[in-house]
Design an enzyme around this catalytic site. Structure first.
Site, PDB file in Angstrom:
ATOM      1  N   ASP A  11      -0.819 -10.631 -11.749  1.00 41.02           N
ATOM      2  CA  ASP A  11      -1.974  -9.710 -11.649  1.00 41.02           C
ATOM      3  C   ASP A  11      -2.031  -8.554 -12.648  1.00 41.02           C
ATOM      4  O   ASP A  11      -2.356  -7.426 -12.253  1.00 41.02           O
ATOM      5  CB  ASP A  11      -2.044  -9.139 -10.215  1.00 41.02           C
ATOM      6  CG  ASP A  11      -2.278 -10.209  -9.173  1.00 41.02           C
ATOM      7  OD1 ASP A  11      -2.297 -11.409  -9.527  1.00 41.02           O
ATOM      8  OD2 ASP A  11      -2.420  -9.851  -7.988  1.00 41.02           O
ATOM      9  N   LYS A  97      -6.179 -16.436  -7.168  1.00 36.39           N
ATOM     10  CA  LYS A  97      -5.978 -16.320  -5.714  1.00 36.39           C
ATOM     11  C   LYS A  97      -6.971 -15.319  -5.146  1.00 36.39           C
ATOM     12  O   LYS A  97      -7.561 -14.538  -5.884  1.00 36.39           O
ATOM     13  CB  LYS A  97      -4.541 -15.882  -5.397  1.00 36.39           C
ATOM     14  CG  LYS A  97      -4.187 -14.524  -5.943  1.00 36.39           C
ATOM     15  CD  LYS A  97      -2.720 -14.202  -5.683  1.00 36.39           C
ATOM     16  CE  LYS A  97      -2.275 -13.022  -6.512  1.00 36.39           C
ATOM     17  NZ  LYS A  97      -2.960 -11.777  -6.200  1.00 36.39           N
ATOM     18  N   CYS A 141       1.746  -7.905  -4.413  1.00 33.86           N
ATOM     19  CA  CYS A 141       1.708  -9.295  -4.871  1.00 33.86           C
ATOM     20  C   CYS A 141       3.027  -9.765  -5.469  1.00 33.86           C
ATOM     21  O   CYS A 141       3.389 -10.929  -5.319  1.00 33.86           O
ATOM     22  CB  CYS A 141       0.536  -9.487  -5.823  1.00 33.86           C
ATOM     23  SG  CYS A 141      -1.039  -9.356  -4.930  1.00 33.86           S
TER      24      CYS A 141
END
Ligand SMILES: [Zn+2]
Length: 201
Positions: A11, A97, A141
Site C-alpha cells: 500500500d 484489495k 495492512c
C-alpha cells in the site's frame, strides 16, 4: 533447493502518504529504501508483489457507511495510485484489495491480481517460501498481511527500515512488530540483508 524469496510491498499509495486522505506520518520517507529493496530483488530475478487498497466509493470500511476510516484509495483516483516516487519494475505483480463493499480487507492475503489470483495462489505457483514485507502501515495492512502469510506456512521477514505506522495509539507500531515476531516473523534491515550479518535488529 534454494529457498525462493519474494518482496511484498504493501500500500505505498498517495492516500497513505503525507497530504493523502489517510496519510501515515512520514509514510513517504520509506520510499527510497523500498526502491533499494526493489533493485536487489529485481537484480536477483525474484518476484516483486505490490498491494494496493482499491475501494469502491461506498464501502463499510468508510466512516460514513459504518467503518472507522475517512474515504481513501477510491478506485481510479489519484489517492489510490502508487506514490510517484515508488519505482516499480514492469514485471511487478499488482494485487488489489478492499473491493468488497462489506469487508475491511487489511491483509494482502485478501488481495488479488488482474486474473483474480490470490497472493497465496501466486506464492505457491512461484514456489516461494520466504516473503520480505515492507510498506504502509505497520500497524494495519503490514501487520495483517504478515500474520496471515505466516499462518499459511510461509516465512516472513519484516523490513524494519521500510515500514511506517499510523499509530492511532502511540504504541501501535511497536505492538504490531511484537505481534508479528511472536507469530514467527524475523526483523531485518537492508544493511543486515546485504552484509548477511548474523545480528539483525
Ligand atoms: Zn482501506
Amino acid at each position: 533447493m534454494k529457498v525462493k524469496k519474494a518482496l511484498l510491498i504493501v500500500d505505498v499509495q498517495n492516500d497513505f502518504c503525507p497530504a493523502g486522505a489517510l496519510g501515515v506520518p512520514e509514510g513517504d520517507k520509506i520510499i527510497p529504501r523500498i526502491n533499494q529493496y526493489i533493485k536487489i530483488f529485481s537484480k536477483n530475478k525474484l518476484p516483486i508483489f505490490v498491494t494496493r487498497d482499491w475501494h469502491p466509493k461506498k464501502t463499510a470500511h468508510f466512516k460514513r457507511f459504518g467503518g472507522i476510516w475517512p474515504p481513501h484509495c477510491i478506485q481510479n483516483t489519484k489517492g489510490a495510485y502508487f506514490h510517484p516516487k515508488l519505482k516499480l519494475p514492469r514485471k511487478t505483480i499488482i494485487l488489489s484489495k478492499g473491493m468488497d463493499p462489506k469487508k475491511d480487507s487489511y491483509s494482502a492475503c485478501q488481495a488479488e491480481d488482474v486474473n483474480s489470483m490470490s497472493l497465496l495462489d501466486l506464492l505457491k505457483i512461484f514456489g516461494i517460501k520466504d516473503i520480505y514485507i515492507g510498506g504502509l502501515a505497520t500497524d494495519y495492512c503490514v501487520k495483517y498481511s504478515a500474520v496471515d502469510i505466516l499462518k499459511n506456512g510461509f516465512k516472513v521477514k519484516v523490513l524494519m527500515d521500510a515500514i511506517k505506522g499510523v499509530n492511532l495509539k502511540p504504541e501501535d507500531s511497536e505492538d504490531a512488530i511484537r505481534g508479528m515476531v511472536r507469530m514467527g516473523a524475523k526483523k531485518i534491515t537492508l544493511e543486515c540483508l546485504l552484509t548477511r550479518r548474523k545480528k539483525c535488529p
